[in-house]
Write a protein that holds these residues in place. Structure first.
Motif, mmCIF file in Angstrom:
data_model
loop_
_atom_site.group_PDB
_atom_site.id
_atom_site.type_symbol
_atom_site.label_atom_id
_atom_site.label_comp_id
_atom_site.label_asym_id
_atom_site.label_seq_id
_atom_site.Cartn_x
_atom_site.Cartn_y
_atom_site.Cartn_z
ATOM 1 N N PHE A 26 -11.870 1.401 9.892
ATOM 2 C CA PHE A 26 -10.359 0.931 9.906
ATOM 3 C C PHE A 26 -9.600 2.187 9.489
ATOM 4 O O PHE A 26 -8.402 2.344 10.062
ATOM 5 N N LYS A 27 -10.132 2.892 8.524
ATOM 6 C CA LYS A 27 -9.202 3.957 7.688
ATOM 7 C C LYS A 27 -9.084 5.022 9.028
ATOM 8 O O LYS A 27 -8.056 5.607 9.135
ATOM 9 N N ALA A 28 -10.159 5.081 10.099
ATOM 10 C CA ALA A 28 -9.977 6.342 11.071
ATOM 11 C C ALA A 28 -9.210 5.830 11.888
ATOM 12 O O ALA A 28 -8.408 6.642 12.710
ATOM 13 N N LEU A 29 -9.024 4.391 12.314
ATOM 14 C CA LEU A 29 -7.712 4.138 13.404
ATOM 15 C C LEU A 29 -6.242 3.975 12.721
ATOM 16 O O LEU A 29 -5.228 4.107 13.460
ATOM 17 N N LEU A 30 -6.206 4.141 11.235
ATOM 18 C CA LEU A 30 -4.773 4.160 10.802
ATOM 19 C C LEU A 30 -4.254 5.399 10.292
ATOM 20 O O LEU A 30 -5.150 6.501 10.138
ATOM 21 N N THR A 31 -3.009 5.657 10.133
ATOM 22 C CA THR A 31 -2.547 7.006 9.647
ATOM 23 C C THR A 31 -2.685 7.092 8.068
ATOM 24 O O THR A 31 -2.966 5.962 7.508
ATOM 25 N N PRO A 32 -2.599 8.162 7.491
ATOM 26 C CA PRO A 32 -3.033 8.261 6.062
ATOM 27 C C PRO A 32 -2.020 7.352 5.204
ATOM 28 O O PRO A 32 -2.366 6.905 4.282
ATOM 29 N N SER A 33 -0.769 7.265 5.791
ATOM 30 C CA SER A 33 0.018 6.287 4.809
ATOM 31 C C SER A 33 -0.410 4.902 5.023
ATOM 32 O O SER A 33 -0.084 4.167 3.999
ATOM 33 N N GLN A 34 -1.080 4.655 6.039
ATOM 34 C CA GLN A 34 -1.399 3.178 5.974
ATOM 35 C C GLN A 34 -3.044 3.007 5.886
ATOM 36 O O GLN A 34 -3.335 1.832 5.611
ATOM 37 N N SER A 35 -3.680 4.032 5.133
ATOM 38 C CA SER A 35 -5.046 3.952 4.696
ATOM 39 C C SER A 35 -5.233 2.765 3.725
ATOM 40 O O SER A 35 -6.138 2.319 3.530
ATOM 41 N N LYS A 36 -4.237 2.573 2.884
ATOM 42 C CA LYS A 36 -4.523 1.606 1.887
ATOM 43 C C LYS A 36 -4.353 -0.023 2.341
ATOM 44 O O LYS A 36 -4.599 -0.849 1.612
ATOM 45 N N THR A 37 -3.845 -0.177 3.489
ATOM 46 C CA THR A 37 -3.576 -1.390 4.013
ATOM 47 C C THR A 37 -5.080 -2.051 4.463
ATOM 48 O O THR A 37 -4.971 -3.214 5.355
ATOM 49 N N THR A 38 -6.067 -1.065 4.448
ATOM 50 C CA THR A 38 -7.466 -1.550 5.257
ATOM 51 C C THR A 38 -7.857 -2.717 4.256
ATOM 52 O O THR A 38 -8.893 -3.368 4.610
ATOM 53 N N ILE A 39 -7.611 -2.926 3.179
ATOM 54 C CA ILE A 39 -7.954 -4.126 2.435
ATOM 55 C C ILE A 39 -7.668 -5.545 2.924
ATOM 56 O O ILE A 39 -8.214 -6.355 3.067
ATOM 57 N N ILE A 40 -6.640 -5.455 3.776
ATOM 58 C CA ILE A 40 -6.153 -6.838 4.768
ATOM 59 C C ILE A 40 -7.154 -6.828 5.559
ATOM 60 O O ILE A 40 -7.625 -7.993 5.785
ATOM 61 N N PHE A 41 -7.654 -5.826 6.288
ATOM 62 C CA PHE A 41 -8.409 -6.057 7.599
ATOM 63 C C PHE A 41 -9.858 -6.130 7.147
ATOM 64 O O PHE A 41 -10.535 -6.880 7.818
ATOM 65 N N THR A 42 -10.473 -5.529 6.203
ATOM 66 C CA THR A 42 -11.606 -5.969 5.687
ATOM 67 C C THR A 42 -11.708 -7.409 5.239
ATOM 68 O O THR A 42 -12.771 -7.896 5.259
ATOM 69 N N SER A 43 -10.664 -7.874 4.450
ATOM 70 C CA SER A 43 -10.721 -9.276 3.872
ATOM 71 C C SER A 43 -10.737 -10.292 5.235
ATOM 72 O O SER A 43 -11.661 -11.080 5.085
ATOM 73 N N LEU A 44 -10.241 -9.808 6.182
ATOM 74 C CA LEU A 44 -9.852 -10.821 7.384
ATOM 75 C C LEU A 44 -11.376 -10.712 8.035
ATOM 76 O O LEU A 44 -11.958 -11.668 8.280
ATOM 77 N N PHE A 45 -11.801 -9.474 8.159
ATOM 78 C CA PHE A 45 -13.306 -9.374 8.634
ATOM 79 C C PHE A 45 -14.310 -10.179 7.823
ATOM 80 O O PHE A 45 -15.076 -10.821 8.466
ATOM 81 N N SER A 46 -14.244 -10.242 6.390
ATOM 82 C CA SER A 46 -15.026 -10.906 5.792
ATOM 83 C C SER A 46 -15.036 -12.457 6.132
ATOM 84 O O SER A 46 -15.852 -13.135 6.036
#
Length: 224
Positions: free
Chosen positions: A58-78
């Motif tokens: 997910f981090k590779a798909l986002l910009t560096p400023s959005q990298s901290k938002t991956t917790i939303i998508f990893t939680s959604l995946f889980s």
């Protein structure tokens, strides 16, 4: 007795008239590893590896400023992964096979992305409606097509997940309902087919949770 083929997806419980089966969505909390143990278990180490790999994807798909938002998508995946797997267990309600559940996940995400994009990056959102290099005569049609494709995104996310989870369960139910009164040899073949379908459903449960989270990540990256 099953009244129709889709009654296996009835959210109401057989004991009461209350939809207590929706409480199965919280059973996934029991599978979350205990991070406060002094010595992590093998399950904790495996799950941490999975989450780390998903986070890097997910981090590779986002910009560096959005990298901290991956917790939303990893939680959604889980959350989706746990519920998909729980739906494969006997006597556990498959909540992700219902549009009311999948739309509750996709629609708020899409609305938040659209509000953020149109409020903070209005020119970028307008420019995104017309692909680069589009002839002037086709621009109105492209704006219409891009607008429609953008509006139906939460619906396609929800339908994709619920339809894939429902299709395998329907096949298993069809095979189970036709097993009465069959000879032993045909019954053994039928059981083998059900085992293969169950393996396929396990793969679908993992793939669909990953696809849902990846598409949500891509939609998030487009508005920034």
């Amino acid at each position: 007795m099953m009244t129709n083929l889709f009654s296996v997806f009835d959210p109401s419980s057989s004991l009461t008239n209350l939809p207590l089966n929706w409480l199965s969505t919280f059973l996934g909390l029991l599978f979350i590893p205990f991070v406060y143990w002094m010595m992590p278990s093998r399950w904790s180490l495996l799950w941490n590896k999975i989450i780390e790999g998903v986070h890097n994807e997910f981090k590779a798909l986002l910009t560096p400023s959005q990298s901290k938002t991956t917790i939303i998508f990893t939680s959604l995946f889980s959350f989706i992964l746990f519920n998909n797997f729980l739906g494969l267990m006997p006597y556990i309600f498959t909540s992700t096979s219902h549009l009311s559940m999948t739309l509750s996940l996709s629609l708020p995400l899409w609305i938040s992305f659209m509000l953020f994009g149109w409020i903070n990056h209005t020119q970028h959102m307008f420019a995104h409606l017309v692909p680069q290099g589009t002839p002037g005569a086709l621009m109105p049609f492209m704006v219409l097509i891009e607008t429609i494709s953008n509006i139906i995104r939460p619906g396609t996310l929800a339908v994709r997940l619920s339809a894939n989870m429902m299709a395998g369960h329907l096949l298993l139910t069809l095979l189970e309902s036709s097993a009465t009164g069959l000879p032993l040899t045909i019954l053994m073949v039928l059981i083998g087919a059900q085992i293969l379908l169950l393996v396929l459903e396990t793969a679908v449960a993992m793939i669909q949770s990953y696809v849902f989270a990846v598409l949500s990540t891509l939609y998030s990256s487009e508005v920034n």
